[in-house]
Design a protein around this motif. Structure first.
Motif, PDB file in Angstrom:
ATOM      1  N   LEU A   1      39.879  40.909  32.276  1.00 24.76           N
ATOM      2  CA  LEU A   1      39.780  40.281  33.596  1.00 24.76           C
ATOM      3  C   LEU A   1      38.352  40.369  34.129  1.00 24.76           C
ATOM      4  CD1 LEU A   1      41.837  39.023  35.645  1.00 24.76           C
ATOM      5  CD2 LEU A   1      41.552  41.126  36.917  1.00 24.76           C
ATOM      6  N   SER A   2      37.870  39.267  34.691  1.00 27.38           N
ATOM      7  CA  SER A   2      36.541  39.223  35.302  1.00 27.38           C
ATOM      8  C   SER A   2      36.564  38.186  36.415  1.00 27.38           C
ATOM      9  CB  SER A   2      35.473  38.872  34.257  1.00 27.38           C
ATOM     10  OG  SER A   2      35.641  37.541  33.828  1.00 27.38           O
ATOM     11  N   PRO A   3      35.538  38.167  37.280  1.00 25.21           N
ATOM     12  CA  PRO A   3      35.542  37.182  38.371  1.00 25.21           C
ATOM     13  C   PRO A   3      35.606  35.734  37.887  1.00 25.21           C
ATOM     14  CG  PRO A   3      33.929  38.884  38.816  1.00 25.21           C
ATOM     15  CD  PRO A   3      34.426  39.109  37.412  1.00 25.21           C
ATOM     16  N   ASN A   4      35.000  35.416  36.751  1.00 24.35           N
ATOM     17  CA  ASN A   4      35.058  34.037  36.274  1.00 24.35           C
ATOM     18  C   ASN A   4      36.208  33.818  35.288  1.00 24.35           C
ATOM     19  OD1 ASN A   4      34.006  35.397  34.113  1.00 24.35           O
ATOM     20  ND2 ASN A   4      32.443  33.895  33.639  1.00 24.35           N
ATOM     21  N   ASN A   5      37.023  34.831  35.071  1.00 30.11           N
ATOM     22  CA  ASN A   5      38.212  34.724  34.233  1.00 30.11           C
ATOM     23  C   ASN A   5      39.383  35.368  34.969  1.00 30.11           C
ATOM     24  OD1 ASN A   5      39.635  34.035  31.893  1.00 30.11           O
ATOM     25  ND2 ASN A   5      39.304  36.043  30.980  1.00 30.11           N
ATOM     26  N   PHE A   6      39.445  35.132  36.296  1.00 28.73           N
ATOM     27  CA  PHE A   6      40.466  35.775  37.124  1.00 28.73           C
ATOM     28  C   PHE A   6      41.821  35.119  36.903  1.00 28.73           C
ATOM     29  CE2 PHE A   6      42.897  35.981  41.132  1.00 28.73           C
ATOM     30  CZ  PHE A   6      43.157  37.340  41.107  1.00 28.73           C
TER      31      PHE A   6
ATOM     32  N   THR B   1      33.601  44.992  34.858  1.00 31.77           N
ATOM     33  CA  THR B   1      34.233  44.252  35.956  1.00 31.77           C
ATOM     34  C   THR B   1      35.371  45.043  36.582  1.00 31.77           C
ATOM     35  OG1 THR B   1      35.637  43.129  34.371  1.00 31.77           O
ATOM     36  CG2 THR B   1      33.616  41.997  35.022  1.00 31.77           C
ATOM     37  N   ALA B   2      35.242  46.358  36.632  1.00 36.14           N
ATOM     38  CA  ALA B   2      36.259  47.168  37.291  1.00 36.14           C
ATOM     39  C   ALA B   2      36.252  46.864  38.785  1.00 36.14           C
ATOM     40  CB  ALA B   2      35.993  48.649  37.038  1.00 36.14           C
ATOM     41  N   GLY B   3      37.411  46.958  39.408  1.00 37.09           N
ATOM     42  CA  GLY B   3      37.521  46.703  40.848  1.00 37.09           C
ATOM     43  C   GLY B   3      38.891  46.148  41.180  1.00 37.09           C
ATOM     44  N   THR B   4      39.056  45.722  42.423  1.00 29.41           N
ATOM     45  CA  THR B   4      40.318  45.147  42.883  1.00 29.41           C
ATOM     46  C   THR B   4      40.128  43.652  43.086  1.00 29.41           C
ATOM     47  OG1 THR B   4      40.927  47.207  43.968  1.00 29.41           O
ATOM     48  CG2 THR B   4      42.095  45.225  44.666  1.00 29.41           C
ATOM     49  N   TYR B   5      41.044  42.867  42.554  1.00 33.82           N
ATOM     50  CA  TYR B   5      40.983  41.413  42.616  1.00 33.82           C
ATOM     51  C   TYR B   5      42.197  40.884  43.372  1.00 33.82           C
ATOM     52  CZ  TYR B   5      37.555  41.709  38.844  1.00 33.82           C
ATOM     53  OH  TYR B   5      36.462  41.989  38.085  1.00 33.82           O
ATOM     54  N   THR B   6      41.989  39.856  44.182  1.00 36.28           N
ATOM     55  CA  THR B   6      43.078  39.175  44.866  1.00 36.28           C
ATOM     56  C   THR B   6      42.611  37.790  45.277  1.00 36.28           C
ATOM     57  OG1 THR B   6      44.749  39.378  46.607  1.00 36.28           O
ATOM     58  CG2 THR B   6      42.497  39.996  47.180  1.00 36.28           C
ATOM     59  N   SER B   7      43.541  36.907  45.577  1.00 36.75           N
ATOM     60  CA  SER B   7      43.146  35.598  46.096  1.00 36.75           C
ATOM     61  C   SER B   7      44.341  34.934  46.759  1.00 36.75           C
ATOM     62  CB  SER B   7      42.600  34.690  44.991  1.00 36.75           C
ATOM     63  OG  SER B   7      43.646  34.117  44.247  1.00 36.75           O
TER      64      SER B   7
END
Length: 129
Positions: free
Chosen positions: A46-51, A110-116
């Motif tokens: 998982l990454s910001p451009n592969n969310f 790309t560690a962190g918390t992702y949401t949208s």
């Protein structure tokens, strides 16, 4: 010449949707959709451009037909992606070649918390001849 691993770990996943639509009068139509889309990207990739995340979409539609050949519709969608917290990223980039882990993809971690979430409105005009 460097041998670099690239992030290509997407997996097969499913989505399930329920649609309903009905004519409530000669002039008006209403409809709705509930959709679940399972994430296809594992935590490691998982990454910001592969969310990607488990997603839930709610949609509604209302359409008005003032004439036999003309229909005007309004729709709205709310999309919610479930939070994902990544603690072990498969990405790593370093200038210190001696300490670089060989099993890491060649990008910053790309560690962190992702949401949208997203909101979409639509206007449609249909004509028949």
């Amino acid at each position: 010449n460097q041998n670099r691993l690239w992030a290509r770990d997407n997996t097969d996943s499913i989505f399930v949707a329920l649609d309903a639509k009905g004519q409530i009068s000669d002039s008006f139509l209403i409809g709705g959709r509930v959709l679940f889309d399972q994430s296809a990207v594992p935590d490691l990739a998982l990454s910001p451009n592969n969310f990607d995340s488990n997603q839930y979409n709610l949609s509604a539609l209302v359409a008005w037909q003032p004439l036999d050949f003309l229909q005007v519709g309004l729709s709205g969608t709310l999309g919610i992606a479930a939070d994902r917290e990544i603690t072990e990223s498969g990405f790593g980039l370093t200038l210190d070649q001696e300490n670089q882990r060989e099993d890491r993809w060649f990008f910053p971690h790309t560690a962190g918390t992702y949401t949208s979430t997203f909101r979409r409105a639509g206007l449609s005009v249909r004509m028949g001849f």
